[in-house]
Design an enzyme around this catalytic site. Structure first.
Site, mmCIF file in Angstrom:
data_model
loop_
_atom_site.group_PDB
_atom_site.id
_atom_site.type_symbol
_atom_site.label_atom_id
_atom_site.label_comp_id
_atom_site.label_asym_id
_atom_site.label_seq_id
_atom_site.Cartn_x
_atom_site.Cartn_y
_atom_site.Cartn_z
ATOM 1 N N ASP A 265 -39.334 -62.377 114.000
ATOM 2 C CA ASP A 265 -39.536 -63.401 112.769
ATOM 3 C C ASP A 265 -40.523 -62.368 112.101
ATOM 4 O O ASP A 265 -40.879 -61.975 110.533
ATOM 5 C CB ASP A 265 -41.005 -64.281 112.557
ATOM 6 N N LYS B 32 -40.726 -72.498 121.161
ATOM 7 C CA LYS B 32 -41.067 -71.039 121.075
ATOM 8 C C LYS B 32 -42.245 -70.294 122.650
ATOM 9 O O LYS B 32 -41.716 -68.820 123.052
ATOM 10 C CB LYS B 32 -41.539 -70.249 120.186
#
Ligand code: NDP
Length: 286
Positions: A109, A73
């Site tokens: 997210d 990420k």
């Protein structure tokens, strides 16, 4: 003459390691099938050192986009062309969109979490939030809640450097106040908390009985308790909160909503959220 056939599939994917148990493909493919889109979602194991090659490959093959999970990420950022505001402040990307060869990094997210909160009728604007944890999920959720107008965000974390850094980011890059609190055993939740978010991996498969070491009697019925762990809807943390009369929100909504956002970004079509939710629930036997 009949119209020319197009057998070429549009590709989307998740790159990570470990990645085998990531259920996002089930959700995305249920959406593609429902809309009869010739899209595929591939769940692909990519080791740390292979990420540059994987991203170059996705570019070369014209992937519509891809998700990143552990450990990519942060590492993916220098390989992209631009970042959205949330991805820049969070310092992590979970979704890449390929628009005419230009790769944009986004973080859905936190947005997925925010949507699941709003769907339950809870607006974080002006609210005081307590976040347990300061890892990737905690960063994404706290930045998005801060950008949505939360007034104060307490970060409770064991690792001081990580907790301090996140609260500093909130203070410096959003309009909210961030405050770090060291996680001591049996810590009480600040009493002016409106929303508490369990954003560590405690309770995640395989240790599904794990429960954060906090003082559960500091949870008050007027608070809302949320968990980002998605492998079961009733995590031990949420069960304790429910026993004390709190409204609870599990991590399934966050997972489905971030997948629905990716779907819209990649296909340009409205996501069939009900069908995608049903696919996840069937997969988890709920
Ligand atoms: P990270 O490894 O980045 O962060 C883990 C965090 O948990 C750290 O802050 C760590 O604290 C804390 N932690 C771990 N164990 C303990 C413990 N025993 N006591 C106190 N704190 C602990 O993980 P992620 O943030 O990426 O993932 C966290 C969770 O979020 C996972 O369960 C993941 O599945 C979930 N998630 C859910 C999503 C959804 O859509 N529902 C999307 C993305 C993630 P320290 O810094 O002190 O080590």
């Amino acid at each position: 003459m009949s119209e020319a056939k197009n057998y070429r599939a549009e590709l989307t994917a998740c790159f990570g390691n470990p990645v085998d148990e990531n259920p996002t493909g089930i959700i995305e493919e249920a959406g593609y099938n429902a809309l009869d889109l010739n899209y595929r979602y591939l769940t692909i194991k990519v080791d740390k050192e292979d990420l540059p090659a994987a991203v170059a490959g996705a570019r070369a093959m014209g992937f519509r986009g891809f998700n990143l999970t552990i450990p990519h990420k942060i590492a993916v950022i220098p390989l992209l062309d631009e970042l959205t505001v949330a991805a820049r402040i969070t310092g992590a990307v979970n979704t890449v969109i390929n628009k005419d060869g230009k790769l944009t990094g986004e973080n859905t997210d936190g947005k997925g979490f925010l949507t699941s909160l709003l769907q339950k009728g809870i607006d974080p604007k002006g609210k005081k939030i307590t976040i347990l944890g300061a890892g990737g999920a905690a960063r994404a959720v706290s930045v998005e809640l801060a950008l949505a107008g939360a007034s104060h965000i307490y970060i409770i974390n064991r690792n001081e450097a990580r907790g301090e850094e996140l609260s500093r980011t909130i203070c410096e890059k959003t309009g909210s106040a961030g405050e770090y609190i060291r996680w001591e055993k049996g810590i009480g939740i600040p009493e002016d908390t409106d929303i508490i978010v369990q954003a560590t991996n405690i309770g995640l498969y395989p240790d599904v009985t794990g429960k954060p070491d906090i003082c559960y009697d500091s949870l008050k019925p007027e608070m809302t308790a949320c968990d980002v762990v998605f492998n079961r809807p009733d995590t031990p943390f949420l069960k304790e909160a429910e026993k004390r009369g709190l409204m609870t929100i599990n991590g399934l909504g966050m997972l489905v909503n971030q997948a629905a956002m990716n779907f819209r970004l990649w296909t340009g079509c409205e996501a069939p959220v009900d069908i995608m939710t049903e696919a996840l629930e069937t997969e988890f036997g709920l």
